[in-house]
Scaffold this motif. Structure first.
Motif, mmCIF file in Angstrom:
data_model
loop_
_atom_site.group_PDB
_atom_site.id
_atom_site.type_symbol
_atom_site.label_atom_id
_atom_site.label_comp_id
_atom_site.label_asym_id
_atom_site.label_seq_id
_atom_site.Cartn_x
_atom_site.Cartn_y
_atom_site.Cartn_z
ATOM 1 N N ALA A 184 76.718 22.776 62.676
ATOM 2 C CA ALA A 184 77.933 23.024 62.538
ATOM 3 C C ALA A 184 78.303 24.722 62.750
ATOM 4 O O ALA A 184 79.286 25.150 63.000
ATOM 5 C CB ALA A 184 77.911 23.353 61.119
ATOM 6 N N GLY A 185 77.005 25.431 62.083
ATOM 7 C CA GLY A 185 77.540 27.364 62.372
ATOM 8 C C GLY A 185 77.886 27.803 63.843
ATOM 9 O O GLY A 185 78.089 28.800 64.196
ATOM 10 N N ALA A 186 77.738 26.731 64.674
ATOM 11 C CA ALA A 186 77.394 27.089 66.099
ATOM 12 C C ALA A 186 79.085 27.037 66.310
ATOM 13 O O ALA A 186 79.950 27.526 67.238
ATOM 14 C CB ALA A 186 76.637 26.685 67.254
ATOM 15 N N VAL A 187 79.273 25.416 65.818
ATOM 16 C CA VAL A 187 80.972 25.734 66.483
ATOM 17 C C VAL A 187 81.697 26.369 65.238
ATOM 18 O O VAL A 187 82.697 27.052 66.011
ATOM 19 C CB VAL A 187 81.897 24.394 65.477
ATOM 20 N N ALA A 188 81.782 27.064 64.792
ATOM 21 C CA ALA A 188 82.014 28.128 63.337
ATOM 22 C C ALA A 188 82.106 28.778 64.393
ATOM 23 O O ALA A 188 83.240 30.187 64.358
ATOM 24 C CB ALA A 188 81.478 28.257 62.063
ATOM 25 N N LYS A 189 81.043 29.642 64.962
ATOM 26 C CA LYS A 189 80.733 30.649 65.761
ATOM 27 C C LYS A 189 81.696 30.995 66.649
ATOM 28 O O LYS A 189 82.448 31.578 66.839
ATOM 29 C CB LYS A 189 79.196 31.432 65.784
ATOM 30 N N LYS A 190 81.763 29.722 67.950
ATOM 31 C CA LYS A 190 82.863 29.419 68.547
ATOM 32 C C LYS A 190 83.816 29.853 68.482
ATOM 33 O O LYS A 190 85.016 30.685 68.991
ATOM 34 C CB LYS A 190 82.453 28.083 69.944
ATOM 35 N N ILE A 191 84.864 30.018 67.459
ATOM 36 C CA ILE A 191 85.972 29.359 66.803
ATOM 37 C C ILE A 191 86.035 30.937 66.683
ATOM 38 O O ILE A 191 87.226 31.296 66.585
ATOM 39 C CB ILE A 191 86.332 29.264 65.812
ATOM 40 N N LEU A 192 85.513 31.623 65.551
ATOM 41 C CA LEU A 192 85.472 32.931 65.649
ATOM 42 C C LEU A 192 85.575 33.604 67.026
ATOM 43 O O LEU A 192 86.444 34.452 66.737
ATOM 44 C CB LEU A 192 83.965 33.051 64.564
ATOM 45 N N LYS A 193 85.296 33.498 67.416
ATOM 46 C CA LYS A 193 84.696 34.852 69.151
ATOM 47 C C LYS A 193 86.625 34.337 69.630
ATOM 48 O O LYS A 193 86.598 35.500 70.471
ATOM 49 C CB LYS A 193 83.740 33.958 69.588
ATOM 50 N N LEU A 194 86.392 33.357 69.754
ATOM 51 C CA LEU A 194 87.755 32.628 70.389
ATOM 52 C C LEU A 194 89.022 33.693 69.895
ATOM 53 O O LEU A 194 90.142 33.590 70.484
ATOM 54 C CB LEU A 194 87.974 31.886 70.613
ATOM 55 N N TYR A 195 89.376 33.419 68.499
ATOM 56 C CA TYR A 195 89.803 33.634 67.397
ATOM 57 C C TYR A 195 90.220 35.333 67.869
ATOM 58 O O TYR A 195 91.102 35.824 67.451
ATOM 59 C CB TYR A 195 90.651 32.974 66.740
ATOM 60 N N SER A 196 89.586 35.390 67.004
ATOM 61 C CA SER A 196 89.461 37.274 66.578
ATOM 62 C C SER A 196 87.962 37.829 66.918
ATOM 63 O O SER A 196 88.127 39.321 66.828
ATOM 64 C CB SER A 196 89.163 36.792 65.045
#
Length: 435
Positions: A184-196
């Protein structure tokens, strides 16, 4: 709602449950009732809980160490996020057992499978289910632990609370449960990288009495490649060798040691965190301390800050070359008043020595007889090298949940231009908030 596992005597209950046959007395006109005496056994219904983390971005982990498999269900992930098993596998490979001589020799590939929540390589907005099978099980290694409690392990407390536990590998108390968190953290990391452009990096800064001096790592420039360049995940080669030697020393003697993982977060959006009870550092502390074997959490200057005066500790403000308000120092750790200020977030998490060791220890059996135990099974002589991706995952889960809280779940990814544009309504247009 969580379902009840069993009814079990609970020694800490202050009074008996209703329906025990006692004659309660009334207090004014309310429905609150108290027993007239305490001679009956105190009983409290215990409910299973605590398997879900997050508010908007929610993660539920499932599975036991030696069951059929482990995994997670991710709910609240925005639609149209590019996602595949390979995104998760990179992180799971960093966490998996058997990756070096200083980790548990259990051989698991930890190959993940996404069984729902994606279509054509994109998230659909529906729950994402990730499964990882257990393939190298040795349940018989835990026959002694079914009769006697391992010192400092969760064996006894699970029995005290629930009256039942999964003996093999510790079940849910095993670090194998963290597979779901890391996926799940891998998904969260990807969102954070894309957005900010937010980047989360953790590394080992202490093993037993080998402490990496803070000035040897530049948190502005340290890279994942430097961290992953050795089996202990310390970005300084000289201290990495010392840490590996310290683990080897106890490993061959059937013992274990603890250590510290340092985690930094770069490019953090300002404004994350909600005072007063949901301060960002409080959420990060809860997340990191929910990991197995954690015993301490420090943020920013941590306990060292108690030796400073206010004039020494305060982070003075200045205007940088981009006309942005910054701080000259960062003893606040990137958070002030429970809210992120845009500086690098830094924290340190302490992990105890692994409880299960191959040395004779005094303990008590389940039927309350003193005995001795030599634990079998395959266990890490030091958990911190494999804890690095676990810490990163929990920090990512907190930050993406805070980001969604800040922007009210309005994170929208671009629509395939070949499709009919569904984002042209006034409602969805106003929902797109740039970071």
């Amino acid at each position: 709602m969580a379902s009840s596992l069993l009814t079990k005597q609970f020694l800490g209950a202050p009074f008996s449950s209703l329906g025990s046959g006692q004659q309660p007395s009334k207090l004014c006109s309310s429905n609150l009732r108290f027993p007239t005496h305490r001679s009956q056994p105190k009983r409290l219904e215990i409910q299973a809980a605590g398997n879900t983390f997050g508010n908007y971005f929610r993660v539920t982990t499932f599975g036991e160490s030696h069951g059929g498999g482990v995994g997670c269900i991710i709910d609240g992930c925005p639609p149209r996020l590019p996602l595949s098993e390979s995104d998760m596998q990179v992180e799971l490979d960093r966490r998996r057992p058997g990756q070096s001589r200083i980790t548990t020799p259990r051989k698991e590939t930890d190959t993940c499978k996404i069984s729902s929540g994606t279509a054509d390589g994109l998230t659909t907005g529906s729950p994402i289910k990730v499964e990882v099978p257990n393939t190298d099980q040795r349940g018989n290694d835990y026959s002694e632990m079914s009769l006697a409690y391992r010192p400092s392990h969760a064996d006894a407390t699970y029995d005290f609370k629930y009256g039942v536990r999964s003996v093999q590998g510790g079940g849910r108390s095993s670090a194998r449960e963290t597979i779901g968190r890391v996926a799940a953290g891998a998904v969260a990391k990807k969102i954070l990288k894309l957005y900010s452009g937010t980047e989360i990096l953790a590394y080992v800064s202490q093993v037993h009495n080998v402490v990496l001096p803070e000035d040897l790592v530049d948190n502005q420039t340290v890279t994942l490649e430097q961290i992953e360049s050795n089996i202990v995940r310390c970005p300084n080669p000289e201290y990495a060798e010392k840490m590996i030697a310290a683990i080897d020393y106890v490993r061959v003697r059937g013992d274990s040691v603890g250590g510290v993982v340092t985690c930094i977060v770069r490019n953090v959006p300002r404004g994350l965190g909600t005072p007063v009870f949901d301060k960002l550092e409080a959420e990060l502390a809860k997340a990191c301390m929910s990991l197995p074997a954690t015993k301490g959490f420090e943020f920013g200057s941590g306990f060292a800050g108690t030796f400073m005066t206010g004039s020494e500790h305060n982070d003075e403000f200045f205007m940088d070359e981009h006309d942005q308000i910054r701080t000259k120092t960062n003893r606040s750790g990137g958070i002030q008043g429970g809210i992120s200020n845009g500086e690098i977030i830094n924290m340190r998490i302490a992990f105890k020595p692994t409880s299960t060791i191959a040395r004779k220890q005094h303990t008590v059996s389940r039927d309350k007889h003193e005995t001795e135990l030599i634990a079998r099974g395959r266990h890490d002589p030091c958990v911190v090298p494999r804890a690095v991706p676990m810490v990163e995952a929990m920090v990512a889960l907190v930050l993406v949940d805070q980001l969604m809280t800040q922007y009210a779940q309005c994170m929208l990814f671009p629509v395939n231009p070949a499709l009919q544009e569904p984002l042209q309504s006034s409602t969805t247009e106003s929902a797109q908030v740039p970071l």
